[in-house]
Design a protein around this motif. Structure first.
Motif, short mmCIF file in Angstrom:
data_model
loop_
_atom_site.label_atom_id
_atom_site.label_comp_id
_atom_site.label_asym_id
_atom_site.label_seq_id
_atom_site.Cartn_x
_atom_site.Cartn_y
_atom_site.Cartn_z
N GLN A 219 0.83 -1.19 0.00
CA GLN A 219 0.00 0.00 0.00
C GLN A 219 0.87 1.25 0.00
OE1 GLN A 219 -2.58 0.06 3.41
NE2 GLN A 219 -0.93 0.32 4.86
N PHE A 220 0.37 2.28 -0.66
CA PHE A 220 1.00 3.60 -0.70
C PHE A 220 -0.05 4.64 -0.37
CE2 PHE A 220 3.63 1.13 -3.66
CZ PHE A 220 4.91 1.42 -3.21
N SER A 221 0.37 5.75 0.18
CA SER A 221 -0.52 6.89 0.43
C SER A 221 0.26 8.16 0.15
CB SER A 221 -1.02 6.87 1.88
OG SER A 221 -1.88 7.96 2.12
N LEU A 222 -0.27 9.03 -0.69
CA LEU A 222 0.46 10.24 -1.07
C LEU A 222 -0.53 11.31 -1.48
CD1 LEU A 222 1.34 10.17 -4.72
CD2 LEU A 222 0.88 7.96 -3.69
N ALA A 223 -0.05 12.52 -1.55
CA ALA A 223 -0.85 13.66 -2.00
C ALA A 223 -0.37 14.07 -3.38
CB ALA A 223 -0.70 14.83 -1.04
N PRO A 224 -1.22 14.01 -4.40
CA PRO A 224 -0.79 14.43 -5.74
C PRO A 224 -0.28 15.87 -5.73
CG PRO A 224 -2.87 13.28 -5.85
CD PRO A 224 -2.59 13.50 -4.40
N ARG A 225 0.71 16.13 -6.59
CA ARG A 225 1.39 17.43 -6.55
C ARG A 225 0.62 18.52 -7.27
NH1 ARG A 225 7.51 15.22 -8.14
NH2 ARG A 225 7.71 13.76 -6.39
N ASP A 226 -0.23 18.14 -8.24
CA ASP A 226 -0.89 19.15 -9.06
C ASP A 226 -2.21 18.59 -9.57
OD1 ASP A 226 -1.32 21.50 -10.33
OD2 ASP A 226 0.46 21.43 -11.62
N THR A 227 -2.99 19.46 -10.22
CA THR A 227 -4.24 19.03 -10.84
C THR A 227 -4.00 18.67 -12.30
OG1 THR A 227 -4.81 21.31 -11.40
CG2 THR A 227 -5.62 20.45 -9.29
N GLY A 228 -4.80 17.79 -12.82
CA GLY A 228 -4.68 17.38 -14.21
C GLY A 228 -4.86 15.89 -14.37
N ARG A 229 -4.55 15.37 -15.58
CA ARG A 229 -4.63 13.95 -15.88
C ARG A 229 -3.22 13.39 -15.96
NH1 ARG A 229 -6.41 13.56 -21.01
NH2 ARG A 229 -6.68 15.78 -21.39
N PHE A 230 -2.93 12.38 -15.14
CA PHE A 230 -1.57 11.86 -15.04
C PHE A 230 -1.58 10.34 -15.18
CE2 PHE A 230 -1.99 15.55 -12.20
CZ PHE A 230 -1.11 16.42 -12.80
N LEU A 231 -0.44 9.81 -15.63
CA LEU A 231 -0.17 8.38 -15.62
C LEU A 231 0.94 8.11 -14.61
CD1 LEU A 231 -0.31 7.33 -19.39
CD2 LEU A 231 -1.97 6.82 -17.60
N TYR A 232 0.58 7.47 -13.50
CA TYR A 232 1.57 7.04 -12.52
C TYR A 232 2.12 5.68 -12.97
CZ TYR A 232 0.37 10.71 -9.15
OH TYR A 232 0.20 11.91 -8.52
N GLU A 233 3.27 5.31 -12.42
CA GLU A 233 3.90 4.06 -12.81
C GLU A 233 4.37 3.31 -11.57
OE1 GLU A 233 6.76 2.89 -16.45
OE2 GLU A 233 7.76 4.08 -14.91
N MET A 234 4.21 1.99 -11.60
CA MET A 234 4.69 1.12 -10.54
C MET A 234 5.52 0.02 -11.18
SD MET A 234 2.47 -0.78 -7.56
CE MET A 234 1.72 0.77 -7.11
N TYR A 235 6.70 -0.24 -10.63
CA TYR A 235 7.56 -1.28 -11.18
C TYR A 235 8.37 -1.93 -10.07
CZ TYR A 235 11.13 2.44 -11.10
OH TYR A 235 11.97 3.45 -10.71
N PHE A 236 8.85 -3.15 -10.39
CA PHE A 236 9.58 -3.95 -9.40
C PHE A 236 10.97 -4.24 -9.94
CE2 PHE A 236 10.94 -8.04 -7.62
CZ PHE A 236 10.77 -7.80 -6.27
N ASN A 237 11.97 -3.96 -9.10
CA ASN A 237 13.37 -4.21 -9.43
C ASN A 237 13.92 -5.29 -8.53
OD1 ASN A 237 13.51 -2.42 -11.48
ND2 ASN A 237 14.92 -0.99 -10.50
N ALA A 238 14.44 -6.35 -9.13
CA ALA A 238 15.16 -7.38 -8.37
C ALA A 238 16.62 -6.97 -8.24
CB ALA A 238 15.05 -8.73 -9.07
N PRO A 239 17.36 -7.52 -7.27
CA PRO A 239 18.77 -7.14 -7.09
C PRO A 239 19.59 -7.40 -8.35
CG PRO A 239 17.97 -8.39 -5.20
CD PRO A 239 16.90 -8.46 -6.24
N ALA A 240 20.35 -6.40 -8.74
CA ALA A 240 21.28 -6.48 -9.88
C ALA A 240 20.56 -6.78 -11.18
CB ALA A 240 22.36 -7.52 -9.62
N GLU A 241 19.28 -6.46 -11.30
CA GLU A 241 18.54 -6.69 -12.53
C GLU A 241 17.71 -5.47 -12.86
OE1 GLU A 241 16.27 -10.18 -12.91
OE2 GLU A 241 17.76 -11.52 -12.00
N LYS A 242 17.30 -5.39 -14.11
CA LYS A 242 16.41 -4.33 -14.52
C LYS A 242 14.99 -4.61 -14.01
CE LYS A 242 18.99 -3.22 -18.72
NZ LYS A 242 18.93 -3.09 -20.20
N ALA A 243 14.12 -3.67 -14.27
CA ALA A 243 12.74 -3.83 -13.81
C ALA A 243 12.12 -5.09 -14.40
CB ALA A 243 11.91 -2.61 -14.19
N MET A 244 11.57 -5.96 -13.53
CA MET A 244 10.95 -7.20 -14.00
C MET A 244 9.63 -6.93 -14.70
SD MET A 244 11.64 -9.73 -10.79
CE MET A 244 10.57 -10.94 -11.53
#
Length: 658
Positions: A219-244
């Motif tokens: 879970q995450f909780s945050l306050a958006p910085r501005d108004t508008g339409r945005f695409l947020y991104e979530m990704y997972f990085n394993a040790p010594a590897e690029k985003a899976m």
């Protein structure tokens, strides 16, 4: 009526009645045969009479034999089925194999033998209707695909999920000042540890260390910085590897609407003083009238021009979106003012928030006209408490770590006409609203929410009051679009939308960023006449805007087919398991319908008279229906009568010669 493998269609009482009539007919015929003066061939005549009556009874009853049918199996390979598992099933089942046409079809084709590529699941029903048991390997099918395979027994061989997000819930639409709450579950992967990152268009904003070897909530909780339409991104990085894996999700932040709020209170109150200052900082227009002593009042206007507030005229009330009032101030209004107020609520949609005091909480003091309309809340008291400390919670808001607030020693009792707004940590209702025509009347029991500001939790204070005001204030439009909140929207997958409106036969218009438009025709809800439903199949990814002719619009984002892969796999597995579970609840009926077949017993007694009819009866017994049976019964009865007459005439001629 069933006797072992023999089945006789019809009401048992009618069957018994027919047998009784046949028995009486047989008895009469046997008596006539026995009384004949000529006793020659008496035994033959008795046997023939019995056979004739039995044949007529069988013709009328149409008995059938039931026998175990031969099961036809099929194997359907869907994405997610391991290749070795698919080969083992193919060898074990010895069934015809079907392969859904996907991007991986070529890979499967090089490793499997004797299979057929099909465009969709409905192809099986159209071209292979003899299949009654289908083995499904892999993730399975979506809900709308299972509708096309109704009546086929399903055995599911589930495949493993890819690493990624199984479930995630977030608010697609926010008002500036509200916090974005993201909750979800990750599917396990072969990596034990890694970092889950959350980023907005400006870069990484939060991260979590994750043990991805097992199913992990986040879970995450945050306050958006501005108004508008945005695409947020979530990704997972394993040790010594690029985003899976990477997944995007949309967030739409709109400026808060400017509300016009009227405050009427019977005495000064710290709660309303802090609330009015906060409302003014949020650019809302506030006007207040506070009684200081008998016939003395204090007036305040924040972001608001001075107006006359001593009399609540209809023209004054129509200016405001929300009224904050306590019980004593409500009771001190004249009966005419309360009548005007109730009309403005029901006809113009004014929202009312009741601040708790001795009149609101004590029914014995509610002796003024119209109290049933305004104070129709049933309260359950905590008799041993003068106040209680609570941690308020609301959808996508509230936190156990926040400072507890004092509340009145009551809880609001739930009923089906009540809309809960705020609850405590024990799921007791702290704030709720009743619908009154086009408006809302709400009551909240929290006493001193300004303590959050004093404790440095201004964000919780803002979220609490933003939620309350948004739920009960007058809506700027009578129409509102509602889209799913618990799933991403994918290309070529159905999207269910709902429109709340008072219009007759509304039509929606959906426009893409490329300028292409589609019309969406809606159907009215069977239970709520102001709700209209529609189904849209997105054809391309990107931002879409759905609107009505009146201009009420809603933005949403559609993702590519390959996006949210783990979520799509999870949904298909769940849909397949639901379908299998529904079948297990009707397993007896399914076994009877799929493992047995019935066939009419051929009646060959009339073959000599009507060879073509009897031959068709022998070869196609399942083609009988009630109309054919009745026609055949009548014709055969006539033939039987003629045959009996000829037999009697031959006997007479032989007797006379002898």
């Amino acid at each position: 009526m069933t006797l072992g493998a023999l089945q006789v269609p019809g009401d048992p009482r009618q069957i018994l009645g027919l047998i009784l009539v046949a028995a009486m007919l047989l008895a009469g015929l046997l008596a006539l045969v026995y009384r004949r003066p000529q006793r020659r061939h008496l035994a033959a005549r008795i046997v023939m009479t019995i056979i004739a009556v039995i044949a007529l009874v069988l013709m009328a009853l149409q008995p059938r034999w039931s026998a175990r049918a031969r099961s036809q199996n099929g194997l359907l390979l869907t994405p997610g089925a391991p290749l070795d598992h698919a080969q083992a099933l193919q060898a074990t089942l010895n069934a015809q194999t079907f392969l859904l046409a996907t991007a991986d079809t070529a890979t499967w084709a090089s490793s499997l033998d004797d299979f057929k590529v099909i465009p969709d699941a409905a192809y099986l029903k159209r071209h292979h209707a003899d299949i009654d048991t289908l083995h499904v390997a892999g993730h399975g099918l979506a809900d709308y695909d299972w509708e096309a395979l109704a009546g086929i027994n399903i055995i599911h061989h589930a495949g493993p999920l890819a690493a990624g997000i199984k479930h995630m819930r977030w608010q697609r639409n926010l008002v500036a000042g509200q916090r974005l709450h993201i909750r979800g579950v990750l599917a396990p992967s072969q990596h034990k540890e890694g970092w889950l990152y959350l980023s907005d268009p400006g870069g990484v904003i939060d991260s979590l260390e994750i043990d991805s070897s097992r199913e992990t909530p986040f879970q995450f909780s945050l306050a958006p910085r501005d108004t508008g339409r945005f695409l947020y991104e979530m990704y997972f990085n394993a040790p010594a590897e690029k985003a899976m894996w990477r997944e995007e999700f949309e967030v739409i932040v709109t400026p808060p609407p400017v509300l016009h709020i009227l405050v009427i209170e019977a005495a000064p109150n710290f709660e309303t003083a802090y609330l009015m200052r906060w409302l003014a900082k949020q650019n809302h227009a506030v006007a207040s009238r506070t009684t200081i002593s008998r016939e003395r009042h204090r007036f305040a206007f924040l972001n608001h021009a001075k107006v006359e507030l001593m009399r609540l005229a209809p023209s004054l009330l129509k200016r405001y979106d929300l009224l904050l009032i306590d019980g004593r101030a409500l009771s001190e209004l004249s009966a005419r003012e309360r009548s005007r107020l109730s009309e403005t609520i029901t006809q113009n949609g004014l929202g009312v928030l009741l601040m708790p005091d001795e009149i609101v909480l004590n029914r014995e003091q509610q002796n003024f006209s119209g109290h049933e309309f305004f104070l129709n809340f049933k309260l359950a008291a905590f008799p041993d408490l003068e106040e209680r400390l609570v941690k308020p919670k609301w959808p996508d808001g509230g936190d156990d770590a926040t400072t507890a607030l004092p509340a009145e020693p009551f809880e609001i009792a739930y009923n089906r006409n009540l809309k809960p707004l705020i609850k405590d940590e024990h799921d007791r209702i702290l704030a709720a609203a009743h619908r009154r025509g086009r408006g809302w009347i709400a009551l909240q029991l929290v006493r001193d929410s300004y303590r959050w500001i004093l404790a440095g939790a201004s964000a919780h204070y803002a979220a609490y009051w933003s939620h309350l005001l948004a739920e009960i204030s007058r809506s700027p439009s009578e129409e509102k679009w509602e889209l799913p909140e618990t799933k991403p929207l994918i290309v070529d997958q159905p999207l269910q939308v709902r429109l709340a409106t008072g219009a007759s036969f509304p039509i929606g218009t959906i426009a893409t960023e490329n300028g292409e438009t589609d019309s969406l025709y809606l159907r009215q809800d069977a239970g709520e006449t102001t709700h209209w439903w529609g189904t849209y199949w997105p054809r391309e990814s990107g931002w879409h805007k759905i609107a009505t002719p009146n201009g009420v619009s809603q933005w949403f984002y559609v993702y590519e087919k390959h996006a949210w892969q783990t979520w799509q796999e999870t949904e298909k597995v769940a849909a397949t398991e639901r379908y299998v579970w529904r079948q297990e609840n009707h397993v007896k009926q399914s076994e009877e319908s799929t493992q047995t077949q019935t066939a009419a017993i051929p009646l060959l007694i009339f073959q000599s008279e009507n060879r073509s009819s009897s031959s068709s009866l022998k070869l196609r017994p399942q083609k009988w229906n009630s109309h054919k049976s009745r026609r055949l019964f009548c014709g055969s009865s006539f033939l039987w009568a003629r045959q009996v007459r000829n037999f009697i005439l031959r006997l007479k001629s032989q007797t006379s010669k002898s």
